[in-house]
Design a protein around this motif. Structure first.
Motif, PDB file in Angstrom:
ATOM      1  N   ASN A 167      29.793  52.365  50.404  1.00 37.74           N
ATOM      2  CA  ASN A 167      28.397  52.494  50.832  1.00 37.74           C
ATOM      3  C   ASN A 167      27.525  53.191  49.788  1.00 37.74           C
ATOM      4  O   ASN A 167      26.301  53.131  49.875  1.00 37.74           O
ATOM      5  N   ARG A 168      28.158  53.832  48.836  1.00 36.47           N
ATOM      6  CA  ARG A 168      27.418  54.517  47.765  1.00 36.47           C
ATOM      7  C   ARG A 168      28.115  54.211  46.442  1.00 36.47           C
ATOM      8  O   ARG A 168      29.169  54.747  46.132  1.00 36.47           O
ATOM      9  N   ASN A 208      30.163  61.235  63.291  1.00 39.54           N
ATOM     10  CA  ASN A 208      28.795  60.730  63.202  1.00 39.54           C
ATOM     11  C   ASN A 208      28.140  61.264  61.932  1.00 39.54           C
ATOM     12  O   ASN A 208      27.172  62.024  61.971  1.00 39.54           O
ATOM     13  N   ARG A 209      28.692  60.868  60.814  1.00 36.66           N
ATOM     14  CA  ARG A 209      28.219  61.307  59.501  1.00 36.66           C
ATOM     15  C   ARG A 209      28.214  60.112  58.559  1.00 36.66           C
ATOM     16  O   ARG A 209      28.940  59.128  58.752  1.00 36.66           O
ATOM     17  N   THR A 210      27.406  60.193  57.513  1.00 32.68           N
ATOM     18  CA  THR A 210      27.330  59.112  56.535  1.00 32.68           C
ATOM     19  C   THR A 210      28.607  59.070  55.708  1.00 32.68           C
ATOM     20  O   THR A 210      29.041  60.082  55.149  1.00 32.68           O
ATOM     21  N   GLN A 217      30.533  57.597  52.483  1.00 28.39           N
ATOM     22  CA  GLN A 217      30.259  56.996  51.177  1.00 28.39           C
ATOM     23  C   GLN A 217      31.316  55.955  50.800  1.00 28.39           C
ATOM     24  O   GLN A 217      31.001  54.903  50.247  1.00 28.39           O
ATOM     25  N   ILE A 231      33.455  61.552  53.089  1.00 30.43           N
ATOM     26  CA  ILE A 231      32.142  61.939  53.600  1.00 30.43           C
ATOM     27  C   ILE A 231      31.554  63.037  52.699  1.00 30.43           C
ATOM     28  O   ILE A 231      32.269  63.890  52.175  1.00 30.43           O
TER      29      ILE A 231
END
Length: 269
Positions: free
Chosen positions: A29-30, A90-92, A94, A107
């Motif tokens: 995602n990153r 519930n965290r972004t 990567q 994360i």
């Protein structure tokens, strides 16, 4: 930032969860969290079995069946979680590595990274890192010799990764408290008995940190009762205004080399 005990705790848990498991899917995602293109990363990592997990200083190395490696540095704010879709925090996220129905979530990698490297390039990353303080070869004589070659502040020396591997701001405070030494001292000011206490303290505090699962706020998996228990028994770090467990004096905070440093002004001389 996770230090030696946190990464050693992660290593042990990863051995339980993903060792000899095959990476069946992955999500990036990153893109800045990896060092190659997403396509190249997938081509080299997908369907690979993790045959080993190694810690060096504050790094983890995932050894893949293909002989490539994934080098992880969590830096400030990074952490990992292992579980099914319904367990995901519930965290972004990567980066995500999947092992069938289970996933390893990376994360908080805003500064951290997961790099695909050859074994030779991994070794190059480690070439300037100092000795491992829990290695059997890290003897008192070795430590005393290392100190002879150092000048400057003691606190700064302890967190210098070229001096000794894996100690950061938090554990340096605990080590100096255990050794009854002021963080403001210079390395060349230490008496022989203080050097011996410092050596023993490094060993004791890091081993205790590992035993209690480090200080990480977040569990590694649902039901994890080990990770982060060291936070409860810390003596001085982030304890400003509380009483010293040894003498009852109030813990103070001082900035040393731009680092928040906690210590007892009475029993750390």
């Amino acid at each position: 930032m996770p230090e030696l005990p946190e990464m050693e705790n992660y290593k042990s848990l990863l051995h339980e969860k993903v060792l000899d498991q095959t990476i069946t899917n992955l999500v990036i995602n990153r893109e800045k969290s990896i060092n190659v293109s997403v396509e190249q990363f997938k081509q080299n990592v997908l369907n690979q079995k993790i045959i080993g997990v190694e810690r060096r200083a504050k790094y983890l190395v995932f050894h893949l069946q293909s002989d490539s490696s994934l080098l992880l540095h969590l830096m400030l704010g990074g952490w990992m979680f292992y579980g099914k879709d319904e367990d995901k925090p519930n965290r972004t996220v990567q980066v995500q590595l999947s092992f069938g129905d289970y996933h390893l979530y990376f994360i908080g990698l805003r500064l951290g990274y997961l790099h695909l490297l050859s074994p030779e390039k991994v070794e190059k990353e480690f070439c300037k890192i100092g000795l491992e303080p829990l290695d059997p070869n890290f003897s008192l004589d070795t430590f005393l010799q290392l100190l002879k070659e150092r000048r400057g502040g003691l606190k700064t020396t302890l967190i210098n990764q070229e001096f000794v591997a894996g100690i950061g701001n938090r554990y340096s405070d605990e080590i100096l408290w255990q050794a009854k030494i002021s963080p403001s001292m210079k390395t060349n000011e230490l008496a022989h008995d203080q050097k011996v206490r410092l050596y023993n303290s490094i060993k004791f505090v890091l081993q205790q940190g590992i035993q209690y699962g480090g200080y990480m706020d977040e569990p590694f998996f649902r039901g994890d009762s080990q990770t982060g228990q060291y936070e409860k028994i810390m003596n001085v770090h982030n304890r400003e205004g509380r009483t010293c467990p040894r003498c009852g004096t109030s813990i103070v905070k001082k900035e040393i080399s731009a680092r928040k440093t906690y210590y007892c002004p009475n029993c750390q001389q």
